[in-house]
Design an enzyme around this catalytic site. Structure first.
Site, PDB file in Angstrom:
ATOM      1  N   ASP A  94       0.853  -1.188   0.000  1.00 58.60           N
ATOM      2  CA  ASP A  94       0.000   0.000   0.000  1.00 58.60           C
ATOM      3  C   ASP A  94       0.888   1.236   0.000  1.00 58.60           C
ATOM      4  O   ASP A  94       2.121   1.124  -0.048  1.00 58.60           O
ATOM      5  CB  ASP A  94      -0.964  -0.016   1.202  1.00 58.60           C
ATOM      6  CG  ASP A  94      -2.308   0.611   0.822  1.00 58.60           C
ATOM      7  OD1 ASP A  94      -2.296   1.777   0.379  1.00 58.60           O
ATOM      8  OD2 ASP A  94      -3.352  -0.050   0.949  1.00 58.60           O
ATOM      9  N   HIS A 107      -2.898   3.019  -4.658  1.00 58.73           N
ATOM     10  CA  HIS A 107      -2.271   2.513  -3.423  1.00 58.73           C
ATOM     11  C   HIS A 107      -0.827   2.087  -3.680  1.00 58.73           C
ATOM     12  O   HIS A 107      -0.361   1.083  -3.150  1.00 58.73           O
ATOM     13  CB  HIS A 107      -3.091   1.353  -2.840  1.00 58.73           C
ATOM     14  CG  HIS A 107      -4.399   1.806  -2.258  1.00 58.73           C
ATOM     15  ND1 HIS A 107      -4.496   2.371  -1.011  1.00 58.73           N
ATOM     16  CD2 HIS A 107      -5.652   1.798  -2.759  1.00 58.73           C
ATOM     17  CE1 HIS A 107      -5.763   2.684  -0.759  1.00 58.73           C
ATOM     18  NE2 HIS A 107      -6.489   2.358  -1.810  1.00 58.73           N
ATOM     19  N   GLU A 153      -9.851   2.567  -5.217  1.00 58.17           N
ATOM     20  CA  GLU A 153      -9.423   3.905  -4.816  1.00 58.17           C
ATOM     21  C   GLU A 153      -8.211   4.409  -5.623  1.00 58.17           C
ATOM     22  O   GLU A 153      -7.134   4.631  -5.067  1.00 58.17           O
ATOM     23  CB  GLU A 153      -9.094   3.908  -3.315  1.00 58.17           C
ATOM     24  CG  GLU A 153     -10.322   3.571  -2.485  1.00 58.17           C
ATOM     25  CD  GLU A 153     -10.034   3.508  -0.989  1.00 58.17           C
ATOM     26  OE1 GLU A 153     -10.912   3.929  -0.226  1.00 58.17           O
ATOM     27  OE2 GLU A 153      -8.960   3.046  -0.580  1.00 58.17           O
TER      28      GLU A 153
END
Ligand code: ACM
Length: 562
Positions: free
Chosen positions: A184, A255, A322
């Site tokens: 991440d 990420h 995301e």
């Protein structure tokens, strides 16, 4: 010490009948027999755990021996109870445990351990204990084949010992998937031999936000760590002994800030100065996303070749969540790529990444998992959707004939606070109590029976922005993982008809098991003083959790981030 009642078992078995009499008393002379292919590993596990707790040698015995725990992998049981099902019969002459397959035998051994009482969960014998199995016949099999927990080891690293401990905790709850979120923005946690800077640079940060990202507090010390490839091999093999599949996640194309900090050329170098990027020390969604270039594809194919060699899992998670398109909008290279691919705009590059790597995995006999954002594009062959922004992604995917894992954030994100009030440590998200999790129904409503079969199962997700160590992780995970395990394993009725009072009664016994295991769970009355984090700001959401309206489009980047 008396054994537990048969009715105390968590997750509740499909069928359990108590019989008359005293059951079976284990002693120093009790043997352990194993027959049938695949029985030996459960024998090894029982000898290790029960041997330690009781101090008895549980010496190898003949399958027909009296005074024995007799384990059998019995293919005749497969048709009736499935490969993960088992039957346990306890009589004064011993315990007969039969599994429909090696995994069923192992899950039966978990039940057997619970029936011996909480001290069976200790690692050394206490003085003066006796070990009695109650007289029972239990027939059991799981509702779902995917009973998972995601552990985010990227935001806060969990050293290898902690992961092995969690594998034991999952096994004790008959959970069979550990989804390891390995990469991440805040850290890259797996050694990749051909790209050493991923861990040399990407596995640590100089400081860390303490609390929600609106918090002014910082932990002003470096945080980091990674698993070597041998650590991963050990974790995977330890999991396999426990019939748990470890599903690795390499999150892309968003990420990815830690990877870009290690190799700036992975970022959108014509739009931003990626040479200045460091591993992210704050939470929230990073703007640094992968550049849609051939070089980046080749880099990640190299990463995935090493990942596939380490993880035998049929499923590999590639994230897809995301991913803000802002840097792609600014990048001439990304815009040109989107145009060349015939995309309407750069937003479509996310689905293009998923399509590329999904096909790449399929060509190697593996199935891609992706967060439900991957529904924005055509799904690669065999792809599985992790439905996290509610049940809706799962419903859409199942109707379109794709398999799904149900992990809606409104229900089973265990980083969310588990009670209202000031005392919850760093409270974020919705209030999700033990009772709420017990009433979670994984299968989206409105599906036909055929469509519902695409729900492979359920997964509880443990994100670790506000859980800095194993004790904080324990607090968020327990006791709720016990309720989740029952939802995933047991044939419960519809949520409103579930017998919460009986579950809470059984939790009385289960808390004592967790105590013996050394789990730092949230006590029913609220946190111990040392479990609080006074003054560390969280971000609680008001009201009951809302799922997106069934008619609304799936919103992108919707997670109210920490
Ligand atoms: C997620 O929570 N971003 C999958």
């Amino acid at each position: 010490m008396a054994g537990a009642e048969v009715t105390d078992v968590i997750p509740a078995p499909v069928e359990a009948y108590g019989g008359p009499g005293e059951g079976f008393l284990l002693g120093p002379g009790t043997g352990l027999a194993a027959s049938g292919e695949g029985a030996e590993s459960t024998a090894r596990w029982l000898r290790g755990t029960l041997g330690a707790a009781t101090g008895f040698p549980l010496a190898p015995a003949d399958p027909a021996a009296e005074n024995a725990v007799r384990l059998t992998v019995d293919p005749r049981l497969t048709a009736e109870l499935g490969a993960e099902g088992y039957r346990l019969d306890v009589t004064p002459s011993g315990a007969d445990l039969r599994g429909g397959g090696p995994a069923g035998l192992f899950w039966g051994a978990q039940t057997l351990r619970q029936l011996l009482g909480p001290d069976a969960f200790r690692r050394a014998p206490l003085p003066g204990r006796t070990w009695r199995l109650p007289p029972v016949r239990i027939s059991d099999t799981p509702r779902f084949g995917w009973r998972g927990m995601l552990l985010d080891v990227a935001r806060h690293f969990m050293p290898k010992e902690g992961v092995l401990r969690y594998l034991d905790l999952l096994a004790a709850h008959k959970l069979n998937v550990l989804h390891l979120h390995l990469t991440d923005d805040q850290g890259w946690r797996i050694e990749i031999k051909r790209h050493p800077r991923l861990t040399e640079v990407g596995s640590w940060r100089t400081r860390t936000k303490f609390g929600h990202r609106s918090s002014p507090l910082w932990e002003a010390k470096p945080h980091g760590g990674h698993y070597t490839q041998d650590d991963i091999r050990e974790i995977v093999s330890y999991a396999a002994e426990r019939h748990i599949t470890v599903v690795p996640e390499i999150d892309l194309p968003g990420h990815s800030q830690a990877a870009i900090a290690a190799y700036p050329e992975l970022g959108n170098t014509d739009a931003v100065d990626t040479a200045a990027v460091t591993v992210r020390d704050d939470w929230g969604i990073s703007p640094y996303v992968l550049a849609p270039t051939e070089a980046v594809l080749a880099f990640y194919e190299g990463v995935l070749e090493e990942v596939l060699a380490l993880f035998p899992s049929p499923f590999v998670h590639l994230g897809g969540d995301e991913c803000p398109p802002d840097q792609w909008r600014k990048s001439a290279t990304a815009r040109a790529r989107a145009a060349e691919l015939g995309l309407l705009d750069v937003d479509g590059l996310r689905a293009w990444f998923a399509g590329h790597f999904g096909a790449w995995l399929a060509a190697r006999g593996r199935r891609m998992l992706g967060w439900d954002e991957i529904l924005d594009g055509p799904l690669p062959p065999g792809a599985v959707v992790s439905s996290w922004r509610g049940h809706r992604g799962g419903r859409i995917a199942a109707r379109a004939g794709h398999d799904v894992v149900m992990c809606p954030e409104q229900h089973v994100y265990l980083d969310h606070r588990q009670a209202p009030g000031e005392d919850e440590p760093v409270p974020i998200g919705y209030v999700r109590t033990l009772a709420d999790v017990y009433r979670f129904e994984p299968v989206p409503d409105g599906l036909t029976a055929e469509e519902a079969r695409h729900a492979l199962g359920a997964q509880a997700n443990v994100w670790t922005e506000v859980t800095e160590d194993a004790g904080r992780v324990d607090y968020q995970v327990f006791p709720r993982l016990a309720a989740f395990a029952e939802v995933a394993w047991s044939p419960l009725p519809a949520p409103a008809e579930r017998d919460l009072a009986d579950f809470e009664r059984r939790m009385g016994a289960h808390y004592r098991r967790l105590d013996a295991l050394g789990v730092a769970y949230r006590p029913p009355g609220g946190p111990h003083p040392w479990q609080r984090r006074p003054g560390v700001p969280g971000r609680p959401f008001a009201g009951p959790p809302a799922e997106p309206e069934p008619t609304a489009p799936v919103p992108s980047n919707a997670r109210p981030d920490t």
